[in-house]
Design an enzyme around this catalytic site. Structure first.
Site, PDB file in Angstrom:
ATOM      1  N   HIS A  14       0.867  -1.206   0.000  1.00  0.00           N
ATOM      2  CA  HIS A  14       0.000   0.000   0.000  1.00  0.00           C
ATOM      3  C   HIS A  14       0.891   1.240   0.000  1.00  0.00           C
ATOM      4  O   HIS A  14       1.460   1.588   1.022  1.00  0.00           O
ATOM      5  CB  HIS A  14      -0.895   0.004   1.250  1.00  0.00           C
ATOM      6  CG  HIS A  14      -1.861   1.144   1.288  1.00  0.00           C
ATOM      7  ND1 HIS A  14      -3.193   0.971   1.586  1.00  0.00           N
ATOM      8  CD2 HIS A  14      -1.716   2.477   1.076  1.00  0.00           C
ATOM      9  CE1 HIS A  14      -3.809   2.129   1.557  1.00  0.00           C
ATOM     10  NE2 HIS A  14      -2.925   3.081   1.258  1.00  0.00           N
ATOM     11  N   HIS A  16       1.410   5.427  -1.786  1.00  0.00           N
ATOM     12  CA  HIS A  16       1.001   6.533  -2.654  1.00  0.00           C
ATOM     13  C   HIS A  16       2.242   7.092  -3.321  1.00  0.00           C
ATOM     14  O   HIS A  16       3.117   7.650  -2.632  1.00  0.00           O
ATOM     15  CB  HIS A  16       0.321   7.631  -1.829  1.00  0.00           C
ATOM     16  CG  HIS A  16      -0.932   7.162  -1.160  1.00  0.00           C
ATOM     17  ND1 HIS A  16      -2.180   7.290  -1.723  1.00  0.00           N
ATOM     18  CD2 HIS A  16      -1.126   6.503   0.019  1.00  0.00           C
ATOM     19  CE1 HIS A  16      -3.090   6.752  -0.923  1.00  0.00           C
ATOM     20  NE2 HIS A  16      -2.475   6.267   0.145  1.00  0.00           N
ATOM     21  N   LEU A  17       2.325   6.922  -4.634  1.00  0.00           N
ATOM     22  CA  LEU A  17       3.490   7.427  -5.367  1.00  0.00           C
ATOM     23  C   LEU A  17       3.216   8.783  -6.006  1.00  0.00           C
ATOM     24  O   LEU A  17       4.142   9.422  -6.500  1.00  0.00           O
ATOM     25  CB  LEU A  17       3.929   6.428  -6.437  1.00  0.00           C
ATOM     26  CG  LEU A  17       4.438   5.075  -5.912  1.00  0.00           C
ATOM     27  CD1 LEU A  17       4.822   4.166  -7.089  1.00  0.00           C
ATOM     28  CD2 LEU A  17       5.640   5.253  -4.982  1.00  0.00           C
ATOM     29  N   ARG A  18       1.927   9.205  -6.035  1.00  0.00           N
ATOM     30  CA  ARG A  18       1.546  10.468  -6.691  1.00  0.00           C
ATOM     31  C   ARG A  18       1.973  10.469  -8.154  1.00  0.00           C
ATOM     32  O   ARG A  18       2.057   9.430  -8.775  1.00  0.00           O
ATOM     33  CB  ARG A  18       2.127  11.683  -5.944  1.00  0.00           C
ATOM     34  CG  ARG A  18       1.938  11.651  -4.426  1.00  0.00           C
ATOM     35  CD  ARG A  18       0.494  11.653  -3.990  1.00  0.00           C
ATOM     36  NE  ARG A  18       0.388  11.944  -2.567  1.00  0.00           N
ATOM     37  CZ  ARG A  18      -0.585  11.490  -1.794  1.00  0.00           C
ATOM     38  NH1 ARG A  18      -1.531  10.692  -2.286  1.00  0.00           N
ATOM     39  NH2 ARG A  18      -0.624  11.807  -0.513  1.00  0.00           N
ATOM     40  N   ASN A  42      -5.524   7.098  -6.058  1.00  0.00           N
ATOM     41  CA  ASN A  42      -6.246   8.352  -5.756  1.00  0.00           C
ATOM     42  C   ASN A  42      -5.511   9.574  -6.289  1.00  0.00           C
ATOM     43  O   ASN A  42      -5.187  10.504  -5.559  1.00  0.00           O
ATOM     44  CB  ASN A  42      -6.537   8.474  -4.251  1.00  0.00           C
ATOM     45  CG  ASN A  42      -5.299   8.520  -3.372  1.00  0.00           C
ATOM     46  OD1 ASN A  42      -4.226   8.028  -3.751  1.00  0.00           O
ATOM     47  ND2 ASN A  42      -5.414   9.110  -2.201  1.00  0.00           N
ATOM     48  N   LYS A 100      -9.491  -0.586  -5.355  1.00  0.00           N
ATOM     49  CA  LYS A 100      -9.441   0.176  -4.095  1.00  0.00           C
ATOM     50  C   LYS A 100     -10.778   0.854  -3.850  1.00  0.00           C
ATOM     51  O   LYS A 100     -11.273   1.577  -4.702  1.00  0.00           O
ATOM     52  CB  LYS A 100      -8.328   1.224  -4.162  1.00  0.00           C
ATOM     53  CG  LYS A 100      -8.219   2.108  -2.911  1.00  0.00           C
ATOM     54  CD  LYS A 100      -7.849   1.311  -1.673  1.00  0.00           C
ATOM     55  CE  LYS A 100      -7.985   2.127  -0.394  1.00  0.00           C
ATOM     56  NZ  LYS A 100      -6.800   2.859  -0.040  1.00  0.00           N
ATOM     57  N   HIS A 137     -10.468   1.143   2.335  1.00  0.00           N
ATOM     58  CA  HIS A 137     -10.214   2.156   3.362  1.00  0.00           C
ATOM     59  C   HIS A 137     -11.394   2.056   4.319  1.00  0.00           C
ATOM     60  O   HIS A 137     -12.491   2.526   4.018  1.00  0.00           O
ATOM     61  CB  HIS A 137     -10.113   3.559   2.730  1.00  0.00           C
ATOM     62  CG  HIS A 137      -9.812   4.623   3.748  1.00  0.00           C
ATOM     63  ND1 HIS A 137      -8.606   5.277   3.810  1.00  0.00           N
ATOM     64  CD2 HIS A 137     -10.554   5.110   4.775  1.00  0.00           C
ATOM     65  CE1 HIS A 137      -8.615   6.130   4.829  1.00  0.00           C
ATOM     66  NE2 HIS A 137      -9.794   6.053   5.429  1.00  0.00           N
ATOM     67  N   HIS A 175      -4.390  -0.482   6.193  1.00  0.00           N
ATOM     68  CA  HIS A 175      -3.842   0.339   7.282  1.00  0.00           C
ATOM     69  C   HIS A 175      -4.689   0.297   8.559  1.00  0.00           C
ATOM     70  O   HIS A 175      -5.219   1.306   8.997  1.00  0.00           O
ATOM     71  CB  HIS A 175      -3.619   1.788   6.848  1.00  0.00           C
ATOM     72  CG  HIS A 175      -4.715   2.382   5.990  1.00  0.00           C
ATOM     73  ND1 HIS A 175      -6.032   2.398   6.355  1.00  0.00           N
ATOM     74  CD2 HIS A 175      -4.668   2.969   4.768  1.00  0.00           C
ATOM     75  CE1 HIS A 175      -6.731   2.992   5.400  1.00  0.00           C
ATOM     76  NE2 HIS A 175      -5.929   3.341   4.427  1.00  0.00           N
ATOM     77  N   ASP A 248       1.461   2.740   3.496  1.00  0.00           N
ATOM     78  CA  ASP A 248       0.586   3.907   3.304  1.00  0.00           C
ATOM     79  C   ASP A 248       1.414   5.191   3.317  1.00  0.00           C
ATOM     80  O   ASP A 248       0.929   6.232   3.770  1.00  0.00           O
ATOM     81  CB  ASP A 248      -0.525   3.966   4.355  1.00  0.00           C
ATOM     82  CG  ASP A 248      -1.652   4.904   3.933  1.00  0.00           C
ATOM     83  OD1 ASP A 248      -1.740   5.254   2.740  1.00  0.00           O
ATOM     84  OD2 ASP A 248      -2.439   5.299   4.802  1.00  0.00           O
ATOM     85  N   ALA A 264      -4.145  15.008   5.183  1.00  0.00           N
ATOM     86  CA  ALA A 264      -3.872  13.774   5.923  1.00  0.00           C
ATOM     87  C   ALA A 264      -2.835  12.959   5.161  1.00  0.00           C
ATOM     88  O   ALA A 264      -2.952  12.775   3.950  1.00  0.00           O
ATOM     89  CB  ALA A 264      -5.153  12.964   6.066  1.00  0.00           C
TER      90      ALA A 264
HETATM   91  O1  DOR Z   1      -3.582   9.751   5.528  1.00  0.00           O
HETATM   92  C1  DOR Z   1      -3.938   9.383   4.440  1.00  0.00           C
HETATM   93  N1  DOR Z   1      -3.395   9.875   3.304  1.00  0.00           N
HETATM   94  N2  DOR Z   1      -4.886   8.470   4.368  1.00  0.00           N
HETATM   95  C2  DOR Z   1      -5.431   8.119   3.190  1.00  0.00           C
HETATM   96  O2  DOR Z   1      -6.293   7.291   3.184  1.00  0.00           O
HETATM   97  C3  DOR Z   1      -5.011   8.770   1.929  1.00  0.00           C
HETATM   98  C4  DOR Z   1      -3.659   9.288   2.051  1.00  0.00           C
HETATM   99  C5  DOR Z   1      -3.288  10.248   0.936  1.00  0.00           C
HETATM  100  O3  DOR Z   1      -3.572   9.958  -0.234  1.00  0.00           O
HETATM  101  O4  DOR Z   1      -2.691  11.275   1.225  1.00  0.00           O
HETATM  102 ZN    ZN Z   2      -3.390   5.066   1.556  1.00  0.00          ZN
END
Ligand code: DOR
Ligand code: ZN
Length: 344
Positions: A14, A16-18, A42, A100, A137, A175, A248, A264
């Protein structure tokens, strides 16, 4: 006392690479440590089609440092309008490793998430039939539910009902942050698993408010009380195949964290494996580290384990105080601090 730990190369189930410049800054951290990663969809706009997943994967591969040995595993962002056939075809052709599910408005870039589980039931049924994992999630979006109770309430009101309705659906509760989630997953049979982040093994909710408000320790699901952190440590280090590594790691530029309404996400990729190693050592469970980091995830995803090995040496590793530059600079978790294990 062992001074090295050698294990099969781990995977991050899990992350996030953006995209764009942010991806270029964070991808080397993940690719240096992990052989594969489940890449969260996302983006803005979210990755909802095979074509979008292929294009995103190509951008990730193009951004890899020379010589990197890293395979991104792509995911499909579930919306109310999702087509079961497109998702099944993406899984069959290897473009999607999983779907997801963000309940709409649960977290960052989740506005297009699912508003009505009944509408996506045909997608779940099709996924159950082909064994495709659903990554959830797990937080209630009911505004009347306290932010610290959202995970437990989601399990009780939503997840448990879904699993009773479609027991064959293979689910990863992502997570997890509570003792309730750890217990629920441990007793959930072969079609349920959970990822656990390094930060939820290391901080409880007091850390977010220690001496003032600490925006870089704010993520969703938010860290809970100490008893929950201890329950997560027991689950992660138990060797139980229901639990595996998922950082995460969620980078947000410093100005978007240090503001009146901060994003977040905790960015752990700059020291991810080393952080987990500390936890396993503290728990006297280094012999179970490989199961959590390198074996349990592939078993659930029905993928081969990695053949290459990675060695961690007992030596000081200082997490970079900052990654990236200018407007995109990031503040890594434990940035500037010394860790006890160094990945070679
Ligand atoms: O803290 C978080 N950041 N929780 C998430 O579910 C998404 C993530 C994000 O994409 O920044
Ligand atoms: Zn995440």
């Amino acid at each position: 006392m062992a001074d090295t730990i050698t294990l099969r190369r781990p995977d991050d189930w899990h992350v996030h690479l953006r995209d764009g410049a942010m991806m270029a800054a964070v991808l080397p951290c993940t690719a240096a440590r992990f052989a594969r990663a489940i890449v969260m969809p996302n983006l803005v706009p979210p990755v909802t089609t095979i074509a979008a997943a292929r294009a995103y994967r190509a951008r990730i591969l193009a951004a890899l440092p020379a010589g990197a040995d890293f395979t991104p595993l792509m995911t499909c962002y579930l919306t109310d309008e999702a087509e079961p056939a497109e998702i099944a075809r993406g899984y069959a052709e290897g473009d999607f490793a999983a779907v997801k599910l963000y309940p709409a408005h649960a977290t960052t870039n989740s506005a297009h998430g699912v508003t009505d589980f009944d509408r996506v039931m045909p997608v779940f049924e099709s996924m159950a039939a082909i064994g495709m994992p659903l990554l959830i999630h797990g937080e209630s979006t009911d505004p009347d539910v306290d932010v610290f109770d959202r995970e437990a309430v989601f399990i009780e009101r939503t997840l448990d009902r879904l699993r009773r309705r479609i027991p064959e659906l293979r689910i990863v509760l992502e997570h997890i942050t509570t003792a309730e989630a750890a217990d629920y997953v441990a007793s959930g049979g072969a079609n349920l698993a959970a990822t656990i982040t390094a930060h939820h093994l290391m901080i409880n909710r007091n850390a977010i408010f220690q001496g003032g408000i600490r925006p870089h320790l704010y993520c969703l699901p938010i860290a809970k009380r100490e008893k929950h952190r201890l329950a997560l440590r027991r689950a992660a280090t138990s060797g139980d195949a229901h639990f595996f590594l998922g950082t995460d790691s969620a980078p947000h530029a410093i100005p978007t964290k240090e503001t009146s309404c901060g994003c977040a996400g905790i960015f752990t990729a700059a020291g991810a494996l080393e952080l987990y190693a500390e936890v396993f050592e503290e728990e006297g469970a280094l012999d179970r580290f490989e199961a959590f980091a390198s074996l349990n995830g592939p078993a659930f995803y029905r993928l081969p384990v990695n053949e290459a090995r990675i060695t961690l040496r007992r030596a000081a590793y200082t997490v970079p105080a900052q990654i990236g530059e200018g407007a995109l600079a990031l503040a890594p978790f434990r940035g500037g601090e010394m860790l006890r294990w160094r990945a070679e």
